[in-house]
Write a protein that holds these residues in place. Sequence first.
Motif, short mmCIF file in Angstrom:
data_model
loop_
_atom_site.label_atom_id
_atom_site.label_comp_id
_atom_site.label_asym_id
_atom_site.label_seq_id
_atom_site.Cartn_x
_atom_site.Cartn_y
_atom_site.Cartn_z
N GLY A 14 3.32 35.49 0.78
CA GLY A 14 3.02 35.65 2.20
C GLY A 14 1.86 34.81 2.69
N GLY A 15 1.47 33.78 1.90
CA GLY A 15 0.35 32.93 2.29
C GLY A 15 0.80 31.69 3.02
N LYS A 16 -0.17 30.90 3.45
CA LYS A 16 0.13 29.61 4.07
C LYS A 16 0.47 28.61 2.98
CE LYS A 16 -2.38 29.76 8.46
NZ LYS A 16 -3.43 29.11 9.28
N SER A 17 1.56 27.90 3.17
CA SER A 17 2.07 26.96 2.17
C SER A 17 2.35 25.64 2.87
CB SER A 17 3.34 27.54 1.54
OG SER A 17 3.90 26.65 0.61
N VAL A 18 1.57 24.62 2.54
CA VAL A 18 1.62 23.34 3.24
C VAL A 18 2.25 22.27 2.37
CG1 VAL A 18 0.24 21.53 4.36
CG2 VAL A 18 -0.47 23.94 4.53
N GLY A 19 3.16 21.50 2.95
CA GLY A 19 3.75 20.36 2.27
C GLY A 19 3.45 19.07 3.00
N LEU A 20 2.76 18.17 2.34
CA LEU A 20 2.45 16.84 2.91
C LEU A 20 3.43 15.85 2.30
CD1 LEU A 20 -1.47 16.91 2.77
CD2 LEU A 20 0.06 17.78 4.56
N CYS A 21 4.54 15.65 2.95
CA CYS A 21 5.64 14.87 2.39
C CYS A 21 5.43 13.38 2.65
CB CYS A 21 6.96 15.32 3.00
SG CYS A 21 7.28 17.09 2.79
#
Length: 218
Positions: A92-99
């Motif tokens: 339930g956390g923030k999950s960031v993807g820098l593609c």
Amino acid sequence: MNDRQYVIDEFNVRDSWRIFRIISEFVDGFETMAEIYPAVSVFGSASISEQSPVYKLGREVGRLLAESGFTVITGGGPGAMEAANRGAFEAGGKSVGLCIQLPREQSSNPYTNVKLNFRYFFVRKVMFVKYAMAYIILPGGFGTMDELFESMTLIQTHRIKPFPVILLGKDYWKDLIAWIKKTMLMKHGMICPDDMDLFQVIDDPAAAVSAIKRIVIV
């Protein structure tokens, strides 16, 4: 105008316009990433499968980071990146993807709730380091090594404030660390003894997160 001069002029024009694309990537990144504090960047191989012990390691560390109040930032791809994003996402956390756009297309993983796409590696790298309170480095290849050594270089040269750089998985990293100590430090004096303190090698995901929490107040 000869052909050579025409090619040079065309190249310069294209480079000038490219500046605006670079600026737009920085603006998008800064505006989006400003909302994700505090965060930890997690790196590792895109090549591993879900059955790999490294995947399980990444998923666990992503979960523990999210449960401790950290946003998890990865390169947004498969493998170890997916594992860390998945752990954070499922907690339930923030999950960031820098593609990143690559010639051999690297698909983004489905476990991000914040995603940015980059054309330029150097813009993406700024986002990784600018918004991270720590780095966790899972086993990986050249790209992972690039992020590892760049972080230590920036800390060593005082371009950024020191933060925890944690290599997760002692068995994978032990030969590299031995070479750094024996060859770079002792044999050739290419680094200082204090430089060995720029990173930590830890086996347990919980211990890695605890090491970050001892320094970073969430």
